[in-house]
Every structure is written in C-alpha cells, then in structure tokens.
Design a protein around this motif. Sequence first.
Motif, PDB file in Angstrom:
ATOM      1  N   PHE A 116       5.878 -16.123  11.628  1.00  0.00           N
ATOM      2  CA  PHE A 116       6.505 -15.457  10.504  1.00  0.00           C
ATOM      3  C   PHE A 116       7.711 -14.741  11.124  1.00  0.00           C
ATOM      4  CE2 PHE A 116       2.104 -15.781   9.331  1.00  0.00           C
ATOM      5  CZ  PHE A 116       2.031 -15.760   7.946  1.00  0.00           C
ATOM      6  N   TYR A 127       6.050 -11.044   2.077  1.00  0.00           N
ATOM      7  CA  TYR A 127       5.182 -11.715   3.045  1.00  0.00           C
ATOM      8  C   TYR A 127       3.708 -11.531   2.688  1.00  0.00           C
ATOM      9  CZ  TYR A 127       8.165 -13.513   6.859  1.00  0.00           C
ATOM     10  OH  TYR A 127       9.026 -14.261   7.634  1.00  0.00           O
ATOM     11  N   CYS A 135       1.068 -17.540   4.223  1.00  0.00           N
ATOM     12  CA  CYS A 135       0.039 -17.509   5.266  1.00  0.00           C
ATOM     13  C   CYS A 135      -0.969 -18.645   5.064  1.00  0.00           C
ATOM     14  CB  CYS A 135      -0.665 -16.159   5.272  1.00  0.00           C
ATOM     15  SG  CYS A 135      -1.748 -15.916   6.695  1.00  0.00           S
ATOM     16  N   GLU A 136      -1.364 -18.858   3.813  1.00  0.00           N
ATOM     17  CA  GLU A 136      -2.313 -19.925   3.508  1.00  0.00           C
ATOM     18  C   GLU A 136      -1.780 -21.285   3.961  1.00  0.00           C
ATOM     19  OE1 GLU A 136      -4.555 -21.844  -0.435  1.00  0.00           O
ATOM     20  OE2 GLU A 136      -3.006 -20.306  -0.657  1.00  0.00           O
ATOM     21  N   LEU A 138       0.621 -21.922   6.265  1.00  0.00           N
ATOM     22  CA  LEU A 138       0.771 -22.016   7.720  1.00  0.00           C
ATOM     23  C   LEU A 138      -0.583 -22.176   8.411  1.00  0.00           C
ATOM     24  CD1 LEU A 138       3.604 -19.403   8.364  1.00  0.00           C
ATOM     25  CD2 LEU A 138       3.789 -21.891   8.102  1.00  0.00           C
ATOM     26  N   LEU A 139      -1.594 -21.508   7.894  1.00  0.00           N
ATOM     27  CA  LEU A 139      -2.937 -21.673   8.472  1.00  0.00           C
ATOM     28  C   LEU A 139      -3.438 -23.100   8.252  1.00  0.00           C
ATOM     29  CD1 LEU A 139      -4.620 -18.271   7.526  1.00  0.00           C
ATOM     30  CD2 LEU A 139      -4.032 -19.077   9.820  1.00  0.00           C
ATOM     31  N   LEU A 150      -0.275 -19.581  15.994  1.00  0.00           N
ATOM     32  CA  LEU A 150       0.445 -18.879  14.937  1.00  0.00           C
ATOM     33  C   LEU A 150       0.589 -17.396  15.264  1.00  0.00           C
ATOM     34  CD1 LEU A 150       1.699 -19.086  12.079  1.00  0.00           C
ATOM     35  CD2 LEU A 150      -0.583 -18.590  11.162  1.00  0.00           C
ATOM     36  N   PHE A 152       3.732 -13.814  14.793  1.00  0.00           N
ATOM     37  CA  PHE A 152       4.817 -13.262  13.975  1.00  0.00           C
ATOM     38  C   PHE A 152       5.748 -12.447  14.845  1.00  0.00           C
ATOM     39  CE2 PHE A 152       1.776  -9.860  14.223  1.00  0.00           C
ATOM     40  CZ  PHE A 152       2.441  -8.659  13.989  1.00  0.00           C
ATOM     41  N   PHE A 164       1.238  -5.365   8.098  1.00  0.00           N
ATOM     42  CA  PHE A 164       1.104  -6.805   8.318  1.00  0.00           C
ATOM     43  C   PHE A 164      -0.187  -7.115   9.068  1.00  0.00           C
ATOM     44  CE2 PHE A 164       1.859 -10.865  10.362  1.00  0.00           C
ATOM     45  CZ  PHE A 164       2.456 -11.613   9.348  1.00  0.00           C
ATOM     46  N   TYR A 168      -3.085  -9.598   7.925  1.00  0.00           N
ATOM     47  CA  TYR A 168      -3.174 -10.909   8.571  1.00  0.00           C
ATOM     48  C   TYR A 168      -3.540 -10.869  10.050  1.00  0.00           C
ATOM     49  CZ  TYR A 168      -0.472 -12.453   4.451  1.00  0.00           C
ATOM     50  OH  TYR A 168      -0.030 -12.731   3.179  1.00  0.00           O
ATOM     51  N   SER A 171      -5.715 -13.395  11.788  1.00  0.00           N
ATOM     52  CA  SER A 171      -5.254 -14.782  11.879  1.00  0.00           C
ATOM     53  C   SER A 171      -4.129 -14.968  12.899  1.00  0.00           C
ATOM     54  CB  SER A 171      -4.755 -15.268  10.509  1.00  0.00           C
ATOM     55  OG  SER A 171      -5.786 -15.199   9.547  1.00  0.00           O
ATOM     56  N   MET A 172      -3.606 -13.865  13.445  1.00  0.00           N
ATOM     57  CA  MET A 172      -2.482 -13.946  14.381  1.00  0.00           C
ATOM     58  C   MET A 172      -2.975 -14.077  15.821  1.00  0.00           C
ATOM     59  SD  MET A 172       0.211 -13.853  12.443  1.00  0.00           S
ATOM     60  CE  MET A 172      -0.776 -14.768  11.231  1.00  0.00           C
TER      61      MET A 172
END
Length: 377
Positions: A116, A127, A135-136, A138-139, A150, A152, A164, A168, A171-172
């Motif tokens: 991101f 975002y 996000c959905e 890209l995942l 993935l 940011f 952020f 998320y 998931s990062m």
Amino acid sequence: MIYRTFQNLKLSALGMGAMRLPVLEGDDARIDVPAAEKMVDYAMEHGVNYYDTAWGYHDGNSERVLGKALGRYPRDSFFLTDKFPGYDLSNMDKVEEIFEKQLEKCGVEYFDFYLFHNVCEMNIDAYLDPGYGICEYLLKQKENGRIRHLGFSAHGGYQVLKRFLEAYGQSMEFCQIQLNYLDWSFQEAEKKVELLKEYHLPVWVMEPLRGGRLASLDPEDEKKLRSLRPQESIPAWAFRFLQSRPEVTMVLSGMSSLSQMEENIRTFEEDKPLNGEEMEALLSVAEGMVKKIVLPCTACHYCVSHCPQHLDIPELLALYNEHCFTEGGFIAPMALAAFPKEKLPSACIGCRSCEKVCPQQIRVSEAMADFAGKLGL
C-alpha cells in the motif's frame, strides 16, 4: 554485499530504488535507459537483489524501464517490489485494473513484494474503507501467488500509522518508513519503529539520506564526524546509523548515477555499526541542524486553549517546521489536505492570544501567515 534475513529469504541490505533514475535533459519522464540498465547491471554484479519501483515514478515510466532491465536476468535472481498508488484518491476504486497493468508494465507474472503506497493523513480513511476492497483484493493476489509478501509504506504521522496497523496489521509483513538520523527525532521515526516492533514488523527504510540532504554537512559537523571515523564518507554515516538499528532489514536508496551506486555499494560491503560515542555525536549533529531552522515548539498545548479559532497549533507548527527544513516538499501539503478549511494556517486571525502564553515565546501568528503564504492557502 551484506545481507539480511527476511523469513526464508536472503535480501541484500541495500536495495535499488527506481524513483530517481538518470534522465535526459532534466526531464523526469525521460529516463536515460542505457544509463539505468548499466546501473542495474552493476547492482546485480555486486550482489544487490532487491529492486523497488512504483506506479507514479518517472511519470509512469519507471516500472517499464526497471522491468525491462531486470528482464535480462533469471526471474529468481532478483526481488521486485511495486506499490498500489493510493496517494491519488482517484485510484482507490481501480486496484484490480492498476495491479494487472503493473504486472504487464514490469513484464512479470508476480511481485515478490507489494505495498500500500504512502499511507498518510490524506488517504487513511479511503484505505480503510472496505467499500474499495483494496486490502481484500491484494490479499487474494497473495493467496494466488501473484504477491509473495504484502506490506505498506507510510509518510503519515504516528496516529495514521497506528490506525492502519489496528485495521490491517495482522495481514502486513513489513513496513517502509522515512528513517534517517535526522528524522529519528524530527519526524518521530523512533516512536514509529517502536510501534512497528509491537506488531513484529521489520522496517524497510526510504530516504536514508533525506533526499540528499545528509550527503554533505556543514564543515564543523563534518569535522566532528571525521575526527571519529577519518576514512568514513559523510553519506556513509547515514547508512552506518541504519546498520546500527536491529529493526532495519532493507535500506532503499534512490541512486541517480552510477557513481552514487558504486559509493553506496562500497559502504554496504561490510557492517560497521556506530558505537555509543559515534551515535551520540551523529544525533547531536542532527539536533543542531534542526535547531538552526525550526521553531522550538514543545507541544505543551497552552496555546490551543487560548486560540479563538481552536487551531491545533502544535501540529501546524510541526508541519511548518518540516516544510521550512525541507524547503518545500510534499509532506506538509499532503497532511494539510486532510484538514478542514477552518483549521488550516490561513484560519489564524493574528490575535496573538496564543503568543501571550507560549513558554517558548514563538511568534505563532507570523509563522501561520508565512506558512499560508508558502502554501498559497
């Protein structure tokens, strides 16, 4: 070349950023392709295996040029990074279209790393808006193997970073921030690093030389540093600072000439972290640089309670300081884009009520007028 471990990967500690490639006749959109390819060849020959580009770099031409240059090498011999351009709000509903185009421009079937791009005050709400499905999507690409890792990047302040991560963070896998010895305190980089540690996210570094500002210093400052490391170049001090931070995995440098690349690669041939005395000297140099230009606001907030316009004066002064020190740049305008009109520097009525209670005796009204003038507000 020294290397850092990220999960099961061996990444060169120095990465090649493709935002400042050599250009023709000063035109940022016209990349000098033979010169850029020569730089990529030199980097590959000397162990650099991480390459970073983005949708907007060089007016959209960086992805094509870097992709073509790397396409002459086996795909498993380098790691390629690209980013979703959320710095432009008009892109928010185009994540699939842009991602597919990026793969095409770079000439690859997957990105090793994808980010991101530039999470900041201006775009954080978009975002985080599930309606855009960024996000959905890209995942899903990660699940399909078209994104291997993935993360940011963020130019926003601490609170933006926190928002952020709260949404998320799970998931990062990594975060890229502006980090150098000047911004360690000036832009609260130390505080951001501590926040990322809470989420167990390794740090990717952008602007290690602050756009070249740390490539040379005042003679007195250079003398102070050379007395400690006579053989060390001034730019190398900035990289040694980052080598001293265990949280840092990747240092990106936007090199614009082969000579810059040669010098930086020489620096990264070995780890030479700073000792306590050297670190203290370097941070004192940074403190002196800032003090020469910025207003000494301590964010005590006495001023806020006396402002009839209810302006966030400490935040505005912090942005003013950044804008003055950088002699322009995009960070302050970008942050102020998220402010309502009645909270901008131009809303100051010059009543000086804040100045009567300021312990630092800052002439706030003059700073606000100057800030508004610089930004054309």
